[in-house]
Enzyme design. Sequence first.
Site, PDB file in Angstrom:
ATOM      1  N   LYS A 151       1.015  -1.335   0.166  1.00 38.62           N
ATOM      2  CA  LYS A 151       0.069   0.102  -0.395  1.00 38.62           C
ATOM      3  C   LYS A 151       0.856   1.221  -0.514  1.00 38.62           C
ATOM      4  O   LYS A 151       2.117   0.759   0.385  1.00 38.62           O
ATOM      5  CB  LYS A 151      -0.448   0.193   1.214  1.00 38.62           C
ATOM      6  N   ARG A 174      -9.803 -11.691   1.850  1.00 40.30           N
ATOM      7  CA  ARG A 174     -11.237 -12.703   1.165  1.00 40.30           C
ATOM      8  C   ARG A 174     -10.889 -14.026   1.967  1.00 40.30           C
ATOM      9  O   ARG A 174     -11.398 -15.300   2.041  1.00 40.30           O
ATOM     10  CB  ARG A 174     -11.662 -12.014   0.585  1.00 40.30           C
TER      11      ARG A 174
HETATM   12  N1  BES Z   1      -8.122  -3.634   3.847  1.00 40.85           N
HETATM   13  C1  BES Z   1      -8.045  -3.209   2.392  1.00 40.85           C
HETATM   14  C2  BES Z   1      -9.861  -2.358   3.057  1.00 40.85           C
HETATM   15  C3  BES Z   1     -10.092  -1.254   3.410  1.00 40.85           C
HETATM   16  C4  BES Z   1      -9.245  -0.040   2.640  1.00 40.85           C
HETATM   17  C5  BES Z   1     -10.556  -0.776   4.628  1.00 40.85           C
HETATM   18  C6  BES Z   1      -9.890   1.206   3.403  1.00 40.85           C
HETATM   19  C7  BES Z   1     -10.236   0.354   5.306  1.00 40.85           C
HETATM   20  C8  BES Z   1      -9.834   1.467   5.023  1.00 40.85           C
HETATM   21  C9  BES Z   1      -8.353  -4.673   2.171  1.00 40.85           C
HETATM   22  O1  BES Z   1      -7.471  -5.439   2.468  1.00 40.85           O
HETATM   23  C10 BES Z   1      -7.663  -4.092   1.110  1.00 40.85           C
HETATM   24  O2  BES Z   1      -6.652  -4.058   1.103  1.00 40.85           O
HETATM   25  N2  BES Z   1      -8.315  -3.999  -0.225  1.00 40.85           N
HETATM   26  C11 BES Z   1      -8.148  -3.958  -1.431  1.00 40.85           C
HETATM   27  C12 BES Z   1      -8.654  -4.630  -2.818  1.00 40.85           C
HETATM   28  C13 BES Z   1      -8.114  -4.321  -3.619  1.00 40.85           C
HETATM   29  C14 BES Z   1      -6.540  -4.619  -3.811  1.00 40.85           C
HETATM   30  C15 BES Z   1      -8.946  -5.613  -4.753  1.00 40.85           C
HETATM   31  C16 BES Z   1      -8.916  -2.445  -1.690  1.00 40.85           C
HETATM   32  O3  BES Z   1     -10.185  -2.261  -1.268  1.00 40.85           O
HETATM   33  O4  BES Z   1      -7.727  -1.565  -2.275  1.00 40.85           O
HETATM   34 ZN    ZN Z   2      -5.831  -5.304   1.855  1.00 32.32          ZN
END
Ligand code: BES
Ligand code: ZN
Length: 484
Positions: free
Chosen positions: A260, A334
């Site tokens: 990230k 997931r």
């Molecule tokens: N933990 C994150 C989702 C999230 C984002 C929670 C912002 C709270 C605030 C999750 O694991 C994630 O990173 N999801 C990605 C999925 C993508 C890679 C398909 C996302 O939402 O960007």
């Molecule tokens: Zn994530």
Amino acid sequence: MPHHLDIQFSAKFSTTHVQLVLLHEYEGIINKVDEGLMETLLAACNLADFSGKSGEFLPVYSSYGPVLIAGIGKGMDAGLSAETWGGRLFKQMQSVPFNQLQMDADLLPAEIMPSVLCGALSASYYFDQYFTVKKPNKIAAELHVTSSNKTKLSRSWKQYKALVDGVFTARDLLYEPANVLYPEEFARRCAELEAVGLDVQIIPEKELKTLGMGALLGVGQGSRRDSAVVVMNWQGGSDEAPVALVGKGVCFDTGGISLKPAKGMEDMKWDMGGAAAITGAMHALAGRKVKRNVVGIIGLVENMPDGNAQRPGDVVTSLSGQTIEVINTDAEGRLVLADVLTYVQDKFKPQAIVNLATLTGAIIVSLGKEYAGLFSNNDRLANAVTTAGGNVDEKCWRMPMEKAYDDMLKSHIADIKNIGGPYGGAITAACFLHRFIKNDTPWVHLDIAGKAWSEKAKPTVPKGGTGFGVRLLNEMIDDWVDMK
Ligand code: BES
Ligand code: ZN
Ligand code: ZN
């Protein structure tokens, strides 16, 4: 569990606490007070043009000593509005001399007071574990509640108090930074809930390997910390099949090798919000000794980039036997849930499953931060969860799920891949989870990414970790009607 409010029940008025006087918009001041004081208070209301709108307050200083006048509008309803009122009352109690207050519960219908106290206590939460100088601007508040039926009041308060305890447990877990609250430490804190009567089993990483939780373990393999799964079982019911509550517990989500961006990454300590809510809900249900069978299960991992971390393109075998191509290591929640969902179905044959997860940023794009996203294969369960959430101000909005979205998860090398296309990310995530639901078991997935923490305070929920989901699940179990 730090909070600023001490509640005492008594049959007698206290001479050391400031009196709280209730002003009804039509009926005027409903406390019995001496004539002189009554005149003074009414004059103050007149001067301040204070009509007694619900949740508005007027501090009055006179030769009779300080008094706090509280508006109750056209009378109070139990539930949400009384809680909000309680939250506002607590705010007044943040300044001297109103931090020492007494309130006559007999002035209100019996069911109001527990809601008021619940709101006030919930509002008083804070987390100051890591300030070496404890917040000097906060003062301890004491609410002295008088009632002619003190025993009955404190008995009904006990139920609400257990609920607030559960909410505080969730918030405490949420606030902890990830260097303190790694998977095994989270599990250890769950084990402490055996004290309220829960049966808590920790499944350590070694055993997860033996079981075959390849999807969950793949996420954790880049971390120096071991992964763990915790099962919290409450058997308050007869021989009915349990309701399963399942939580995503990513103690920190760096994204893994699909790293990230740095900005805001600290927020990913909240990525165990689903697991915190399940743990808090189990605490509340056990504390209230509900007559239901409920099993809570959480998958605890840390998603880190490392020489041993899983790579984009890796294929893992989940506990269900389905193989998964990991396209993006940041879509890890997931993967964790897939194995935990499989485990809970195989082991407990639940009549219904509700999982909570801070699963996608996409749900925040879709719904903003007001609603959690709800996904389900079962209208009745979806409605039960939505209704429960509406009753406790934890709102959910149902999102569509259909084959066209599921089709986006086709992989060229494995049974499924862990991300869909560029759009509808919250929905494809839900479709992914759905692949791990067996025999059409009624299932709801709540995407709480926008709800686990908040930058905005509400009257009964301070900003920070909210504990979203604890109250919803508690309410849902209270209103539960068997699925069969
Ligand atoms: N933990 C994150 C989702 C999230 C984002 C929670 C912002 C709270 C605030 C999750 O694991 C994630 O990173 N999801 C990605 C999925 C993508 C890679 C398909 C996302 O939402 O960007
Ligand atoms: Zn994530
Ligand atoms: Zn995550």
